[in-house]
Design a protein around this motif. Structure first.
Motif, short mmCIF file in Angstrom:
data_model
loop_
_atom_site.label_atom_id
_atom_site.label_comp_id
_atom_site.label_asym_id
_atom_site.label_seq_id
_atom_site.Cartn_x
_atom_site.Cartn_y
_atom_site.Cartn_z
N GLY A 111 0.79 -1.31 0.00
CA GLY A 111 0.02 -0.01 -0.04
C GLY A 111 0.85 1.15 0.00
O GLY A 111 0.10 2.48 -0.18
N GLY A 112 2.04 1.16 -0.01
CA GLY A 112 3.13 2.37 0.08
C GLY A 112 2.79 3.24 1.39
O GLY A 112 2.00 2.95 1.99
N ALA A 113 3.59 4.33 1.21
CA ALA A 113 3.53 5.26 2.30
C ALA A 113 2.10 5.90 2.35
O ALA A 113 1.66 6.37 3.44
CB ALA A 113 4.69 6.57 2.22
N SER A 114 1.39 5.96 1.28
CA SER A 114 0.14 6.74 1.11
C SER A 114 -0.93 5.86 2.17
O SER A 114 -1.71 6.54 2.74
CB SER A 114 -0.54 6.58 -0.24
OG SER A 114 0.44 7.63 -0.92
N LEU A 115 -0.83 4.63 2.17
CA LEU A 115 -1.52 3.66 3.15
C LEU A 115 -1.18 4.10 4.56
O LEU A 115 -2.01 4.20 5.78
CB LEU A 115 -1.70 2.34 2.67
CG LEU A 115 -2.45 1.48 3.71
CD1 LEU A 115 -3.71 1.86 3.54
CD2 LEU A 115 -2.46 -0.03 3.22
N GLY B 142 8.20 3.49 1.75
CA GLY B 142 8.04 2.55 0.64
C GLY B 142 9.48 2.27 0.01
O GLY B 142 10.40 3.11 0.30
N ALA B 143 9.41 1.22 -0.64
CA ALA B 143 10.60 0.58 -0.91
C ALA B 143 11.36 1.16 -2.12
O ALA B 143 12.66 1.10 -2.39
CB ALA B 143 10.67 -1.11 -1.01
N GLN B 144 10.62 1.89 -2.79
CA GLN B 144 10.97 2.23 -4.32
C GLN B 144 11.81 3.16 -4.58
O GLN B 144 12.08 3.64 -5.48
CB GLN B 144 9.71 2.53 -5.19
CG GLN B 144 8.90 3.76 -4.71
CD GLN B 144 7.97 3.59 -3.74
OE1 GLN B 144 7.82 2.68 -2.95
NE2 GLN B 144 7.13 4.48 -3.47
N LYS B 145 12.64 3.84 -3.49
CA LYS B 145 13.71 4.94 -3.70
C LYS B 145 15.11 4.23 -3.32
O LYS B 145 15.83 4.26 -4.13
CB LYS B 145 13.08 6.05 -2.90
CG LYS B 145 11.98 6.38 -3.29
CD LYS B 145 11.35 7.64 -2.47
CE LYS B 145 10.04 7.87 -2.76
NZ LYS B 145 9.80 8.49 -4.16
N ASN B 146 15.13 3.57 -2.03
CA ASN B 146 16.45 3.28 -1.74
C ASN B 146 16.55 1.67 -1.28
O ASN B 146 17.59 1.30 -1.09
CB ASN B 146 16.85 3.95 -0.30
CG ASN B 146 17.73 5.32 -0.81
OD1 ASN B 146 18.25 5.24 -1.69
ND2 ASN B 146 17.47 6.25 0.18
N LEU B 147 15.37 0.93 -1.25
CA LEU B 147 15.47 -0.24 -0.63
C LEU B 147 15.35 -1.29 -1.48
O LEU B 147 15.47 -2.56 -1.42
CB LEU B 147 14.33 -0.44 0.36
CG LEU B 147 14.49 0.48 1.75
CD1 LEU B 147 13.36 -0.02 2.83
CD2 LEU B 147 15.84 -0.13 2.52
N GLY B 148 14.60 -0.99 -2.89
CA GLY B 148 14.23 -2.05 -3.85
C GLY B 148 13.05 -1.80 -4.62
O GLY B 148 13.02 -0.33 -5.09
N PRO B 149 12.28 -2.24 -5.34
CA PRO B 149 11.23 -2.07 -6.19
C PRO B 149 9.97 -1.75 -5.46
O PRO B 149 9.81 -1.95 -4.50
CB PRO B 149 10.89 -3.70 -6.96
CG PRO B 149 11.44 -4.39 -6.16
CD PRO B 149 12.48 -3.89 -5.38
N SER B 150 9.03 -1.15 -6.35
CA SER B 150 7.89 -0.65 -5.78
C SER B 150 7.02 -1.96 -5.27
O SER B 150 7.09 -3.14 -5.93
CB SER B 150 7.03 0.23 -6.73
OG SER B 150 7.00 -0.55 -8.03
N GLY B 151 6.08 -1.67 -4.56
CA GLY B 151 5.22 -2.91 -3.93
C GLY B 151 5.32 -3.33 -2.52
O GLY B 151 4.63 -4.02 -1.88
N VAL B 152 6.58 -2.90 -1.78
CA VAL B 152 6.89 -3.23 -0.52
C VAL B 152 7.10 -1.89 0.42
O VAL B 152 7.69 -0.93 -0.21
CB VAL B 152 8.27 -4.01 -0.37
CG1 VAL B 152 8.44 -4.45 0.99
CG2 VAL B 152 8.32 -5.29 -1.16
N THR B 153 6.34 -2.09 1.37
CA THR B 153 6.50 -1.09 2.56
C THR B 153 7.07 -1.37 3.58
O THR B 153 6.55 -2.26 4.39
CB THR B 153 5.34 -0.55 2.70
OG1 THR B 153 4.41 0.26 1.71
CG2 THR B 153 5.16 0.79 3.74
N VAL B 154 8.34 -0.81 4.13
CA VAL B 154 8.78 -1.26 5.36
C VAL B 154 8.22 -0.46 6.45
O VAL B 154 8.27 0.70 6.38
CB VAL B 154 10.27 -1.11 5.27
CG1 VAL B 154 11.03 -1.40 6.67
CG2 VAL B 154 11.17 -2.15 4.25
N VAL B 155 7.91 -1.02 7.64
CA VAL B 155 7.64 -0.49 8.93
C VAL B 155 8.55 -0.84 10.02
O VAL B 155 8.40 -2.14 10.34
CB VAL B 155 6.03 -0.68 9.18
CG1 VAL B 155 5.81 -0.24 10.68
CG2 VAL B 155 5.17 -0.21 8.01
N ILE B 156 9.08 -0.11 10.86
CA ILE B 156 9.99 -0.48 11.95
C ILE B 156 9.08 0.12 13.05
O ILE B 156 8.95 1.42 13.24
CB ILE B 156 11.25 0.21 11.89
CG1 ILE B 156 11.92 -0.27 10.63
CG2 ILE B 156 12.05 0.07 13.30
CD1 ILE B 156 13.16 0.23 10.30
#
Length: 363
Positions: A75-79, A194-208
């Motif tokens: 859902g990206g940062a928008s979700l 959202g992963a699509q800038k520094n972490l990988g392709p779009s579609g994954v959102t990392v939450v810590i």
């Protein structure tokens, strides 16, 4: 193979060439399974290993303490603009929002659906050219949380220091600068990206997320929008973006091979300096948007002071193999996104193009 483009896209953005080539080699037959990782079950032993490797490596690279969970969501940062207040902002509560650009405005707007977000600082009156001064920001100790956006992709500004919020959870949207520099995770209650800038392709959102916040989260919300749902199931409650998580893990391995986040930061500083120097040494031909003390290492925003020349600059840059240099559609201008995977050579090539363009067209 056609020569790789000079990719300055703001997102989805450049991925390390080594990671792409490794993925290409493994695409059809992953770890002698006879299948692509995109074809296998997310419940399989092979994917479980990939999934847990990625979590463990992110914890290692960012020195994430044991009292935090790492989640891989969609859902990206928008979700996350919605999930954060849905989980942590009750109807009778207030939360502090610091506005430093369009994405923080969007997060602020979503929070209004659940409780009372309060704008405690904003630089909108200055066209978001700078980050609010820490001494001008004041919180209420009864706030549910404080929300910031650590890097502003559209305006090219970035927090150098983070506000001290004491017992109030600090929540940060780090979509565009996560893993670009070391940070003290313990300053934050929750980080999302959202992963699509520094972490990988779009579609994954990392939450810590800090575990004590999970215990306080609203339980009367839809299952898929609860952080506890994903923490309790190791982010495997439903089918995750398996290929994206695999690629994220490979990018993390690349960061580790480069010497870790501290070395990545040094490289990012060098890359950004190359382009900022071209702007600052142009005698006004190019003009940066952000004030120097708030400049981003990830998104370098600038204008060619002559509007017609700016159009020509972007046209000629595209013809020369530069991709993604147009500013965001809401503000125009030029923007070079120099995320982790953008090589120094691309930044040097852009500098050379900028200098050459100026020499040809300066009156």
């Amino acid at each position: 193979m056609t020569q790789r483009a000079y990719n300055f896209n703001a997102g989805p953005s450049a991925l390390p060439q080594e990671v792409l080539e490794k993925a290409q080699q493994q695409l059809v037959n992953f770890r002698d399974s006879g299948m692509s990782i995109m074809e296998m079950s997310h419940r399989s032993a092979i994917f479980d290993e990939v999934h847990n490797e990625a979590i463990a490596l992110l914890k290692k690279l960012y020195a994430i303490p044991e009292n935090y969970e790492v989640l891989f969501l969609q859902g990206g940062a928008s979700l996350q603009f919605t999930m954060v207040p849905m989980n942590f902002l009750a109807a009778d509560q207030k939360a502090s929002y610091i506005l430093s650009g369009s994405w923080s405005e969007k997060a602020f707007k979503e929070a209004k659906l659940f409780g009372t977000p309060v704008e405690v600082a904003s630089t909108k009156d200055n066209q978001y050219r700078n980050i609010p001064a820490l001494e001008d920001i004041h919180f209420n100790e009864e706030d549910a949380y404080v929300h910031i956006t650590s890097n502003n992709t559209i305006y090219g500004t970035q927090w150098r220091e983070f506000p001290e919020t004491e017992n109030i959870p600090l929540i940060a949207d780090m979509s565009s600068d996560i893993l670009s520099k070391p940070i003290d995770i313990q300053k934050f209650g929750l980080i999302y990206a959202g992963a699509q800038k520094n972490l990988g392709p779009s579609g994954v959102t990392v939450v810590i997320i800090r575990k004590d916040l999970l215990e306080k989260a609203n339980k009367n919300i839809p299952t898929m929008l609860k952080y506890t749902t994903h923490a309790d199931s190791n982010s495997l409650y439903n089918t995750p973006p398996t290929f994206g998580i695999y690629m994220l893990g490979e990018v993390l391995k690349w960061v580790e091979a480069k010497g870790g986040v501290a070395e990545i930061e040094k490289h990012n500083e060098l890359k950004a300096k190359v382009i900022y120097d071209a702007i600052d040494n142009s005698n006004g031909f190019y003009k940066g948007h952000a004030v120097p003390e708030s400049r981003s290492l990830m998104n370098i925003t600038f204008r060619v002071t002559d509007e017609e020349l700016e159009k020509q600059f972007l046209t000629e840059a595209k013809a020369a193999g530069f991709v993604g240099l147009n500013g965001h559609r809401s503000v125009g201008g030029c923007r070079a996104s120099t995320y982790n995977a953008v090589p120094l050579e691309a930044c040097e090539a852009l500098r050379d193009f900028m200098v050459d363009f100026q020499q040809k067209h300066q009156a």
